[in-house]
Motif scaffolding. Structure first.
Motif, PDB file in Angstrom:
ATOM      1  N   GLN A   1       0.895  -1.182   0.221  1.00 30.60           N
ATOM      2  CA  GLN A   1       0.288   0.071  -0.079  1.00 30.60           C
ATOM      3  C   GLN A   1       0.884   1.267   0.029  1.00 30.60           C
ATOM      4  O   GLN A   1       1.693   1.264   0.836  1.00 30.60           O
ATOM      5  CB  GLN A   1      -0.790  -0.013   1.180  1.00 30.60           C
ATOM      6  CG  GLN A   1      -1.868   1.079   1.172  1.00 30.60           C
ATOM      7  CD  GLN A   1      -2.748   1.092   0.377  1.00 30.60           C
ATOM      8  OE1 GLN A   1      -3.167   0.292  -0.380  1.00 30.60           O
ATOM      9  NE2 GLN A   1      -3.172   2.594  -0.115  1.00 30.60           N
ATOM     10  N   VAL A   2       0.738   2.118  -0.967  1.00 31.79           N
ATOM     11  CA  VAL A   2       1.399   3.266  -1.071  1.00 31.79           C
ATOM     12  C   VAL A   2       0.748   4.537  -0.244  1.00 31.79           C
ATOM     13  O   VAL A   2      -0.323   4.724  -0.281  1.00 31.79           O
ATOM     14  CB  VAL A   2       1.545   3.824  -2.495  1.00 31.79           C
ATOM     15  CG1 VAL A   2       2.042   5.165  -2.711  1.00 31.79           C
ATOM     16  CG2 VAL A   2       1.909   2.986  -3.366  1.00 31.79           C
ATOM     17  N   ARG A   3       1.631   4.936   0.561  1.00 32.51           N
ATOM     18  CA  ARG A   3       1.265   6.023   1.513  1.00 32.51           C
ATOM     19  C   ARG A   3       1.826   7.253   1.340  1.00 32.51           C
ATOM     20  O   ARG A   3       3.279   7.367   1.114  1.00 32.51           O
ATOM     21  CB  ARG A   3       1.371   5.780   2.944  1.00 32.51           C
ATOM     22  CG  ARG A   3       0.754   6.746   3.981  1.00 32.51           C
ATOM     23  CD  ARG A   3       0.699   5.957   5.384  1.00 32.51           C
ATOM     24  NE  ARG A   3       2.024   5.754   5.911  1.00 32.51           N
ATOM     25  CZ  ARG A   3       2.500   6.787   6.899  1.00 32.51           C
ATOM     26  NH1 ARG A   3       1.718   7.832   7.210  1.00 32.51           N
ATOM     27  NH2 ARG A   3       3.569   6.546   7.603  1.00 32.51           N
TER      28      ARG A   3
ATOM     29  N   PHE B   1       8.027   3.671   0.430  1.00 33.98           N
ATOM     30  CA  PHE B   1       7.745   3.334  -0.939  1.00 33.98           C
ATOM     31  C   PHE B   1       8.761   4.072  -1.730  1.00 33.98           C
ATOM     32  O   PHE B   1       9.400   5.282  -1.245  1.00 33.98           O
ATOM     33  CB  PHE B   1       6.505   4.300  -0.965  1.00 33.98           C
ATOM     34  CG  PHE B   1       6.084   4.645  -2.618  1.00 33.98           C
ATOM     35  CD1 PHE B   1       5.873   5.609  -3.178  1.00 33.98           C
ATOM     36  CD2 PHE B   1       5.701   3.548  -3.362  1.00 33.98           C
ATOM     37  CE1 PHE B   1       5.527   6.100  -4.386  1.00 33.98           C
ATOM     38  CE2 PHE B   1       5.480   3.853  -4.837  1.00 33.98           C
ATOM     39  CZ  PHE B   1       5.396   5.195  -5.150  1.00 33.98           C
TER      40      PHE B   1
ATOM     41  N   SER C   1      -2.645   7.507  -9.344  1.00 29.74           N
ATOM     42  CA  SER C   1      -2.879   6.242  -8.631  1.00 29.74           C
ATOM     43  C   SER C   1      -3.158   6.142  -7.088  1.00 29.74           C
ATOM     44  O   SER C   1      -3.840   5.387  -6.580  1.00 29.74           O
ATOM     45  CB  SER C   1      -1.677   5.297  -9.014  1.00 29.74           C
ATOM     46  OG  SER C   1      -1.372   5.124 -10.417  1.00 29.74           O
ATOM     47  N   TYR C   2      -2.506   7.323  -6.455  1.00 28.94           N
ATOM     48  CA  TYR C   2      -2.479   7.262  -5.199  1.00 28.94           C
ATOM     49  C   TYR C   2      -2.375   8.631  -4.643  1.00 28.94           C
ATOM     50  O   TYR C   2      -1.924   9.468  -5.144  1.00 28.94           O
ATOM     51  CB  TYR C   2      -1.276   6.503  -4.470  1.00 28.94           C
ATOM     52  CG  TYR C   2      -1.230   4.993  -4.739  1.00 28.94           C
ATOM     53  CD1 TYR C   2      -0.220   4.685  -5.705  1.00 28.94           C
ATOM     54  CD2 TYR C   2      -2.058   4.114  -3.948  1.00 28.94           C
ATOM     55  CE1 TYR C   2      -0.134   3.200  -6.146  1.00 28.94           C
ATOM     56  CE2 TYR C   2      -1.822   2.871  -4.500  1.00 28.94           C
ATOM     57  CZ  TYR C   2      -0.886   2.319  -5.553  1.00 28.94           C
ATOM     58  OH  TYR C   2      -0.726   1.109  -5.688  1.00 28.94           O
TER      59      TYR C   2
ATOM     60  N   GLN D   1      -3.138  12.952   2.185  1.00 26.37           N
ATOM     61  CA  GLN D   1      -4.433  13.544   2.694  1.00 26.37           C
ATOM     62  C   GLN D   1      -4.643  14.959   2.626  1.00 26.37           C
ATOM     63  O   GLN D   1      -5.803  15.330   2.764  1.00 26.37           O
ATOM     64  CB  GLN D   1      -4.451  13.065   4.288  1.00 26.37           C
ATOM     65  CG  GLN D   1      -3.484  14.163   5.026  1.00 26.37           C
ATOM     66  CD  GLN D   1      -2.015  14.067   4.963  1.00 26.37           C
ATOM     67  OE1 GLN D   1      -1.566  13.052   4.094  1.00 26.37           O
ATOM     68  NE2 GLN D   1      -1.290  15.122   5.296  1.00 26.37           N
TER      69      GLN D   1
END
Length: 126
Positions: free
Chosen positions: A1-3, A27, A114-115, A118
């Motif tokens: 999971q990319v953050r 990542f 893609s990601y 916040q």
């Protein structure tokens, strides 16, 4: 999971500067380009700047060209957006996003990412 984690937003007077950071812990930046978007209240999210992961080519929206500079530090897994000569119309939530290289262009689209991070609030006001 990319953050992706943004930081550096705040309140600044017109003509001032801020530097936003987009960190990608755990990542690698080797596989995705990184773009910055912003969204003002009641408006659609718009692309601001992008940096390609393969060769570091940068792109800017016309509204920020000459005032903003995007850069990256691969060792720190962080992309920066230096914003100078800020204007009230730069106000909004600023997001960074990972996207495929072919979508990293001056007119990048928020639906081709893609990601997302916040977001961080930038307010330019006297």
């Amino acid at each position: 999971q990319v953050r992706l984690v943004e930081s550096g937003g705040g309140l600044v007077q017109p003509g001032g500067s801020l530097r936003l950071s987009c960190a990608a812990p755990g990542f690698t930046l080797d596989y995705y380009s990184i773009g910055w978007f912003r969204q003002a209240p009641g408006k659609e999210r718009e692309g601001v700047s992008c940096i390609r992961h393969t060769d570091g080519t940068t792109y800017y929206a016309d509204s920020v060209k000459g005032r903003f500079t995007i850069s990256r530090d691969n060792a720190k897994k962080t992309v920066y957006l230096q914003m100078n000569s800020l204007k009230p119309e730069d106000t909004g939530v600023h997001y960074c996003a990972a996207l495929e290289e072919q979508y990293c262009v001056a007119t990048m689209r928020s639906d081709l990412t893609s990601y997302w991070g916040q977001g961080t609030q930038v307010t330019v006001s006297s």
